[in-house]
Design an enzyme around this catalytic site. Structure first.
Site, short mmCIF file in Angstrom:
data_model
loop_
_atom_site.label_atom_id
_atom_site.label_comp_id
_atom_site.label_asym_id
_atom_site.label_seq_id
_atom_site.Cartn_x
_atom_site.Cartn_y
_atom_site.Cartn_z
N ASP A 165 3.53 1.25 -11.42
CA ASP A 165 2.68 0.43 -10.56
C ASP A 165 1.24 0.46 -11.08
OD1 ASP A 165 4.99 1.60 -9.34
OD2 ASP A 165 4.35 0.89 -7.39
N HIS A 201 1.75 -2.83 -1.18
CA HIS A 201 2.06 -2.35 -2.52
C HIS A 201 1.30 -3.24 -3.49
CE1 HIS A 201 5.44 0.47 -2.41
NE2 HIS A 201 5.69 0.25 -3.69
N ASP A 213 1.67 4.16 -4.72
CA ASP A 213 2.49 2.96 -4.58
C ASP A 213 2.26 2.29 -3.24
OD1 ASP A 213 3.65 5.17 -3.33
OD2 ASP A 213 5.69 4.41 -3.54
N GLU A 248 5.60 -5.32 -1.09
CA GLU A 248 6.37 -4.68 -2.16
C GLU A 248 7.45 -5.62 -2.71
OE1 GLU A 248 8.56 -1.29 -0.75
OE2 GLU A 248 8.82 -0.49 -2.77
N TRP A 275 7.07 2.61 -16.91
CA TRP A 275 6.44 3.62 -16.07
C TRP A 275 5.69 4.60 -16.99
CZ3 TRP A 275 9.44 0.20 -13.97
CH2 TRP A 275 9.33 -0.07 -12.62
N ARG A 291 4.77 4.71 4.11
CA ARG A 291 6.02 5.46 4.29
C ARG A 291 5.95 6.83 3.62
NH1 ARG A 291 8.80 1.27 0.39
NH2 ARG A 291 8.46 2.28 -1.61
N ASP A 292 7.04 7.56 3.68
CA ASP A 292 7.06 8.92 3.11
C ASP A 292 7.18 8.85 1.60
OD1 ASP A 292 9.55 7.82 3.15
OD2 ASP A 292 10.61 9.63 3.79
N GLU A 293 6.12 8.32 0.97
CA GLU A 293 6.13 8.20 -0.48
C GLU A 293 4.71 8.47 -0.99
OE1 GLU A 293 8.90 5.45 -1.81
OE2 GLU A 293 8.61 6.00 -3.89
C1 BGC Z 1 8.04 2.89 -5.36
C2 BGC Z 1 7.64 1.95 -6.46
C3 BGC Z 1 8.03 2.61 -7.74
C4 BGC Z 1 9.51 2.67 -7.72
C5 BGC Z 1 10.12 3.14 -8.97
C6 BGC Z 1 9.52 2.99 -5.38
O1 BGC Z 1 10.01 3.76 -4.37
O2 BGC Z 1 7.54 2.50 -4.15
O3 BGC Z 1 6.48 1.36 -6.33
O4 BGC Z 1 7.48 2.08 -8.86
O5 BGC Z 1 9.98 3.38 -6.62
O6 BGC Z 1 11.30 2.58 -9.11
#
Ligand code: BGC
Length: 924
Positions: free
Chosen positions: A525, A800, A512, A779, A577, A516-518
């Site tokens: 996406d 994003h 995504d 984003e 998703w 950040r911490d993701e």
């Molecule tokens: C992500 C998104 C993702 C979403 C889901 C976010 O934190 O960055 O890109 O699809 O969460 O709701």
């Protein structure tokens, strides 16, 4: 004559003789024929990759591209030779497979049908083709693949690691953050003697964690973050390298640095680590073939030794710290005295299956020089790289031993010019280098990356010049495929931003965001962006790999996950998703003609539909999920989204079944699709075609997914336009709706509205972010606004790709390049001028380069087109009348390779064979 000369003269003589042999054979074969074909065979690939090493597909698919300057060229037949040695191939001996002359126009996904492939086999191949006049081409340049280790018994290597507590001193010099657990990555090594001439050395390497492999002090390969990210409990990949040139005839050392990576390090949000395990492990098998035919294997086992080294910590999210005074440059040298290195921990096997890596690895792809440096606070230097990207920086520094230079990374600046890091949440994103103190020192990290445009250096000795850092851009090595340019500088920047967001997020998996911490493989996406991604780069192998991650993460009940690879504690079964599980394989089939990908995932696609069906009431899905994520002041009901996607996925599965020849199943899913449509219309669509919620996205889903009765489409499109007008001619969609916005407007006769939205630069729009300095896709539409500044720090990435899903529209509608059916065998060129005066796109399809390049001057329209060999196109020329259309100055219908088909509204339609064409017309 010296030895080298003798060798080169001998080689030259052999080449002449072999060449002559070759010519003789060719001459005899083509005796009686007039000429060689003007078609050349290029870009040979096996399983989508050039000369891949260590594949484990036992019936690999071969692909090539044909090239010719002449028009209307086709392949009528081909002959493929696969040989077990280069010599055999040079002599035209296909001892593994000589296909003979096969009547076939297929140029890609041609399945190898030769001798059974066995572990370690080397396969050299080439081919020639016959054109439409049965003239044969020259043989292609040779290509190759090698086979990896197919059987678990081929592996002697054990899984080793180093679990000892690092010495107390390892906390020294670390950035003060007591709450983080950041163990130093161990160094592992072994020495061996190879005192006979080596014919070939091949290494197979894997890890739970990340490995960086070295032989005799040299890094093996160019790959980063190997062996890649998977659900390690299910499968773990290995890479294969030819390391013949790294061995020396005498003492050798092989070593690896083993870091936590995705396996054990911090991952995702919540400051959690050890998602898959807590003890990284390394598995390496080096196989040496000596010139005398004997073999030797050096594998990870209890004879390896371990020590901690200069890397104090290495983590994807938190960053890396390197203590140069601890460095032992010879750590991977044979002669190192390693008597103080410790025994390793050994395990026999692991849970997951060990398989050959099917994707494309992450590599250093570009370098970026900083544009500017400021000092907003004393001693804190902020570099502007001019571009938001993912990677790291190479540091150049001189100073005293122990000087600590700290790098912090950010996408944006605060109003006072310092770096804005709040949106990184709990990702520390800090790299630290502690100087050795002798001369110029150059350092870059190995096991981390950051998403950033700005770099803050503190602790730098003296005042850093612009050359103190260089940006290193890393991403999965997906070959570039597309280029786009048009008369609007803003749209050109938008296109660049889309490509940069793809680079920043195609890092081993489609993530995504990189900052950040993701950094997770969010499936929504990925499905929204995949078609755009295919235009920008060749992502066939990349998605081949990720689709396995996606299937591995499917629940027993059939729900596809929110993120893949599966990360503990994320959900599944969410509309738009989970539908990645049908949309992505279908897209890969559409773009690359890859049936195998459909076959491989068909059962899981069916399971997804079964899951949706059993979790719906009267074929209506519940109002759950993320909805039209990050839409702007416009809430689309979640049940509408979910039911629409249920129908869409079902329709895809019906089409996939038909492609795979499963007619009954195709019929069954088509019928189900019709029933879901009916339920959708009954529940959500009023008689005057208002769709529950009445947002732009409501109408978009219904139109794009073909959910409405034919006679209601125009009305729904009108409602869509009203919904756009209600927003003062602005978009209001989130990730989900946006992808269908411009395509649906254009398809339903509202091209002008589509262009208006594309070219907007007032809030919310792509142009607004660009006007405010965006170099990647944001984003959120309101990530930063003039009146409110930054959106919430809790979720505000500036890199994003989802809103970049408009990229495909730039290619398929503005420039007008699309596939007609699977795999670009048939092509549509249909540029749609409007709002801009020129556009030029090129796209390296699986069949070769396609170009559409148009220009409008007053009412004069000109279109240059390139159609690859062995394909055919339908070309739409906007015009006042078909008779005004010319090709290279002559009436188009008479031109070589062109056939007039019909007039459709204001377009003349032609069937066009391969080649380059210059059309011109008068607009109405
Ligand atoms: C992500 C998104 C993702 C979403 C889901 C976010 O934190 O960055 O890109 O699809 O969460 O709701």
């Amino acid at each position: 004559m010296n030895k080298a000369k003798v060798i080169s003269v001998t080689v030259a003589i052999c080449a002449i003789l072999l060449g002559a042999g070759c010519m003789d054979k060719d001459a005899s074969q083509s005796r009686g024929r007039t000429a060689h074909s003007p078609v050349a065979v290029k870009y040979l690939r096996c399983e989508y990759r050039v000369d891949p090493l260590g594949i484990d597909v036992t019936q690999p698919r071969l692909s090539w591209v044909l090239d010719s300057r002449r028009r209307a060229q086709k392949q009528s037949a081909c002959q493929i030779l696969v040989a077990s040695s280069e010599q055999n191939l040079t002599r035209d001996i296909g001892d593994l497979w000589d296909s003979g002359k096969i009547s076939s126009s297929q140029t890609n996904q041609v399945v190898y049908e030769g001798a059974t492939l066995k572990s370690r086999m080397r396969c050299y191949w080439k081919l020639r083709v016959w054109d439409q006049a049965d003239r044969s081409s020259a043989w292609s340049e040779p290509a190759m693949w090698t086979v990896g280790l197919l059987d678990s018994k081929d592996w002697q290597a054990k899984w080793i690691g180093y679990d000892a507590e690092p010495p107390e001193s390892y906390t020294r010099g670390k950035p003060a953050d007591a709450k983080l657990i950041l163990p130093p990555p161990p160094y592992l090594r072994k020495t061996f003697v190879a005192n006979k001439p080596v014919r070939r050395a091949t290494v197979y390497a894997s890890a739970l964690g990340l490995y960086e492999l070295h032989i005799n002090g040299k890094r093996v390969g160019k790959d980063y973050f190997t062996p890649g990210w998977t659900d390690y409990a299910k499968r773990v990949y290995y890479q294969t390298y030819d390391v013949t040139s790294l061995l020396t005839k005498s003492g050798n050392a092989i070593g690896a640095i083993l870091a936590d990576g995705w396996y054990a390090g911090y991952l995702g949000f919540g400051k959690k680590r050890e998602h898959y395990g807590d003890k990284p492990r390394l598995c390496v098998q080096l196989e040496i073939e000596y010139a005398d035919g004997t073999r030797e294997t050096i594998a990870t086992d209890s004879s390896w030794k371990a020590a901690y080294g200069p890397i104090l910590e290495a983590d994807f999210l938190m960053g890396e710290t390197y203590d140069a005074p601890r460095q032992t440059p010879d750590w991977c040298a044979y002669w190192l005295n390693d008597s103080d290195w410790q025994p390793v921990a050994v395990v026999d096997g692991i849970e997951g299956q060990l398989q050959a890596y099917p994707g494309v690895t992450v590599q250093k792809m570009l370098q970026i020089e900083p544009k500017n440096v400021t000092e907003p606070k004393p001693g804190a230097y902020v570099f502007d790289m001019g571009q938001n990207f993912a990677g790291w920086v190479r540091l150049k520094v001189r100073g005293q031993t122990g000087t600590k230079v700290v790098q912090r990374f950010a996408e944006m600046l605060s109003p006072d010019g310092t770096i804005y890091t709040e949106n990184l949440r709990e990702a520390r994103c800090t790299d630290t280098y502690i100087l050795r103190g002798s001369g110029e020192e150059i350092w870059e990290p190995r096991f981390t990356y950051h998403g950033f445009r700005y770099v803050e250096l503190t602790g730098y000795p003296g005042t850093p010049g612009l050359d103190a850092i260089t940006g290193v851009v890393v991403h999965s090595n997906t070959p570039p495929a597309g280029a786009f340019e048009c008369s609007s500088p803003m749209v050109n920047q938008l296109y660049r931003n889309i490509v940069w967001s793809q680079r920043g997020n195609f890092i081993e998996i489609p993530t995504d965001c990189p900052q950040r911490d993701e950094r997770l493989g969010w499936t929504g996406d990925a499905q929204i962006f995949i078609r755009t991604a295919t235009y920008n780069m060749d992502v066939a192998a990349f998605f081949t790999k990720w689709l396995v991650d996606l299937e591995d993460a499917q629940t027993k009940e059939g729900a596809f996950p929110d993120v893949a690879p599966h990360k503990v504690a994320m959900g599944s079964g969410v509309a738009a998703w989970g539908d990645a599980g049908t949309i992505c394989p279908w897209t890969i089939y559409q773009v690359y003609g890859d049936k195998r990908v459909l076959e491989r995932h068909y059962e899981s696609m069916k399971k997804w539909i079964a899951y949706l069906q059993s979790h719906s009431k009267d074929l209506l899905r519940p109002a759950q999920g993320y909805g039209d994520w990050v839409s702007i002041a416009s809430d689309t009901p979640k049940d509408v989204i979910a039911t629409a996607y249920f129908a869409y996925s079902t329709n895809i599965v019906a089409k996939a079944a038909a492609v795979l020849g499963k007619d009954e199943e195709a019929e069954k899913y088509r019928a189900l699709f019709e029933q879901i449509k009916e339920a959708f219309n009954k529940a959500y669509v009023s008689e005057d075609v208002r769709i529950k919620g009445e947002t732009q996205t409501c109408y978009l889903l219904a139109l794009y997914f073909d959910l409405l009765p034919e006679d209601q489409r125009a009305r729904a499109a009108q409602r869509l336009v009203e919904a756009v007008r209600e927003k003062d001619w602005h978009l209001s969609t989130g990730f989900v709706g946006l992808s269908y916005l411009l395509p649906s407007l254009a398809q339903t006769g509202h091209l002008d509205v589509a262009y208006r939205l594309l070219l907007n630069d007032t809030f919310p729009s792509w142009g607004y972010s660009i006007k405010n300095g965006a170099t990647t896709i944001w984003e959120r539409w309101d990530g930063w606004t003039q009146d409110k500044g930054f959106q919430t720090k809790d979720m505000n990435s500036f890199n994003h790709y989802a809103f970049g899903s408009v990229g495909r529209w730039l290619f398929n509608t503005v420039a007008g390049i699309d596939t007609d059916g699977p795999g670009y065998r048939r092509i549509v060129i249909r540029p749609r001028p409007g709002g801009i005066t020129s556009a030029k796109a090129s796209y390296d399809s699986i069949n070769g380069k396609i170009v559409s390049d148009w220009r409008l001057s007053g009412s004069a329209f000109a279109l240059n087109v390139t159609i690859p060999v062995n394909t055919a196109a339908t070309v739409y020329i906007p015009c006042g009348g078909a008779e005004s259309v010319t090709e290279s100055g002559r009436p188009a219908g008479n031109a070589e390779g062109v056939r007039f088909l019909r007039v459709e509204g204001n377009e003349a339609v032609f069937a066009v064979a391969s080649g380059d064409y210059a059309f011109a017309s008068r607009m109405p």
